[in-house]
Design an enzyme around this catalytic site. Structure first.
Site, PDB file in Angstrom:
ATOM      1  N   CYS A 134       0.836  -1.204   0.000  1.00 12.66           N
ATOM      2  CA  CYS A 134       0.000   0.000   0.000  1.00 12.66           C
ATOM      3  C   CYS A 134       0.867   1.248   0.000  1.00 12.66           C
ATOM      4  O   CYS A 134       1.349   1.683   1.050  1.00 12.66           O
ATOM      5  CB  CYS A 134      -0.927  -0.002   1.214  1.00 12.66           C
ATOM      6  SG  CYS A 134      -1.966   1.473   1.316  1.00 12.66           S
ATOM      7  N   CYS A 137      -0.376   4.257   1.957  1.00 12.26           N
ATOM      8  CA  CYS A 137      -0.091   4.197   3.400  1.00 12.26           C
ATOM      9  C   CYS A 137       1.397   4.438   3.687  1.00 12.26           C
ATOM     10  O   CYS A 137       1.741   5.078   4.669  1.00 12.26           O
ATOM     11  CB  CYS A 137      -0.427   2.823   3.969  1.00 12.26           C
ATOM     12  SG  CYS A 137      -1.886   2.049   3.276  1.00 12.26           S
ATOM     13  N   ASP A 138       2.283   3.896   2.856  1.00 14.15           N
ATOM     14  CA  ASP A 138       3.689   3.798   3.248  1.00 14.15           C
ATOM     15  C   ASP A 138       4.658   4.674   2.448  1.00 14.15           C
ATOM     16  O   ASP A 138       5.843   4.723   2.780  1.00 14.15           O
ATOM     17  CB  ASP A 138       4.158   2.334   3.115  1.00 14.15           C
ATOM     18  CG  ASP A 138       3.446   1.424   4.108  1.00 14.15           C
ATOM     19  OD1 ASP A 138       2.929   1.956   5.109  1.00 14.15           O
ATOM     20  OD2 ASP A 138       3.398   0.209   3.877  1.00 14.15           O
TER      21      ASP A 138
END
Ligand code: NDP
Length: 326
Positions: A134, A137-138
């Site tokens: 993801c 997200c990261d």
């Protein structure tokens, strides 16, 4: 057979949030969390994009907190997997392998989804230590780094664009000589000067020590090693919908169709179900009246903890209003 007004199947952010709202509406919900409760966030380290945690929060800690919060207001939780469902008549029937069968007046399905993985050496070993599924997200953890994205669909394009905001370089590794992604996403990726593409190339191995250090790529049967700080696997997601595939309508990708998501795929009931205000009634309801769905098993697009939680809330409100209307 034991009976519950509302059964919730699944224990990610959608399931726990649905349980929290349903419990506070005094529906005394029963949540089937599965033997491995908590969903995909149990596999993540820091979650920095869930509002309310300015310093970030560990995925498992967030899920334990959500579980406790839902229990505080009267949710009964069983850490068991539902193995069969019968939605053909009301009350609905749920069977698990290790507790007695149960009936329910309404059901919320928050079954989640899983990233599809390549199955190459190092991939699972380095999850959270340089391998991610993801980028939204990261990506921020990869400021100034050298990153790789595997895949050629819209998810891979989206991950690539998210990474270009932080990383020094993003190399897309695709197994064919043309992307599958929508033209507009391809164009955005291909014109970004941080992006390089390796066509007709396969990822064969991810190596490192504490963190990822290199990737082994194969072109024309020849393998070559490249330095790498991050590898984003973006070859698609699988909704966890097998349990209900015989009972409710799914779309072509296996996602559960709700009245809200029905625009493209069409559900006969949806067109009839409009409120006086001209709104779709019970948008989170599936093709079976009384069965609702929320989170990644419905959501092909956003796939975020916060959107899943929001959908769980909406499904609980819909279920509460529908139960009242019966
Ligand atoms: P897709 O199935 O569309 O694409 C998967 C990609 O991964 C393909 O390019 C495929 O290659 C490649 N792939 C699959 N298996 C392997 C493998 N074993 N080894 C190497 N490569 C592999 O999945 P997405 O997650 O990208 O998209 C799913 C759906 O969600 C699509 O409908 C998409 O449009 C939608 N979506 C929409 C977004 C948006 O609107 N913003 C964002 C993200 C997704 P090949 O091309 O050879 O098949």
């Amino acid at each position: 057979m034991e009976h519950t007004k509302l059964a919730i199947i699944g224990s990610g952010p959608a399931g726990y949030t649905a349980a929290l709202y349903a419990a506070r509406a005094d529906l005394q919900p029963t949540l089937f969390a599965g033997q491995r409760s908590g969903g995909q966030l149990m596999l993540t380290t820091d979650v920095e994009n869930f509002p309310g945690f300015p310093e970030g929060v560990a995925g498992p800690d967030l899920m334990i907190a959500m579980r406790k919060q839902s229990e505080r207001f009267g949710t009964t939780i069983f850490d068991t997997d539902i193995t069969t469902v019968d939605f053909s008549a009301r009350p609905f029937k749920l069977q698990s392998s290790d507790i007695a069968a149960m009936t329910a007046d309404a059901v919320i399905l928050s079954l989640g989804a899983q990233s599809i993985m390549l199955g190459v050496p190092g991939e699972l070993e380095f999850i959270g230590r340089g391998v991610s599924t993801c980028a939204v997200c990261d990506a921020a953890f990869y400021r100034g780094k050298n990153t790789y994205v595997i895949g050629g669909g819209d998810s891979a394009m989206e991950d690539t664009l998210a990474l270009t905001k932080f990383a020094d370089s993003v190399t897309v590794v695709h197994r064919r000589d043309a992307f599958k992604a929508s033209k507009i996403m391809q164009e955005r990726v291909l014109k970004n000067e941080k992006v390089k593409v390796f066509w007709n190339t396969q990822l064969k191995e991810i190596r490192g020590e504490e963190m990822v250090k290199e990737v082994v790529l194969e072109v024309d049967g020849k393998q070559k090693t490249f330095p790498a700080d991050g590898v984003f696997i973006a070859i698609g997601h699988k909704p966890t919908s097998q349990l209900v595939s015989h009972a409710i309508e799914l779309d072509d990708h296996g996602y559960i169709v709700t009245r809200q998501s029905a625009t493209k795929h069409g559900v006969a009931a949806a067109s009839a179900a409009v409120t006086d205000a001209g709104l779709v009634a019970f948008p989170s309801m599936t093709s079976v009246e009384g069965i609702f769905a929320a989170g990644d098993c419905v959501d092909i697009r956003y796939k975020q903890a916060i959107t899943a939680a929001g959908q769980g809330c909406a499904a609980a409100l819909d279920a509460e209003r529908w139960l009242e209307s019966q």
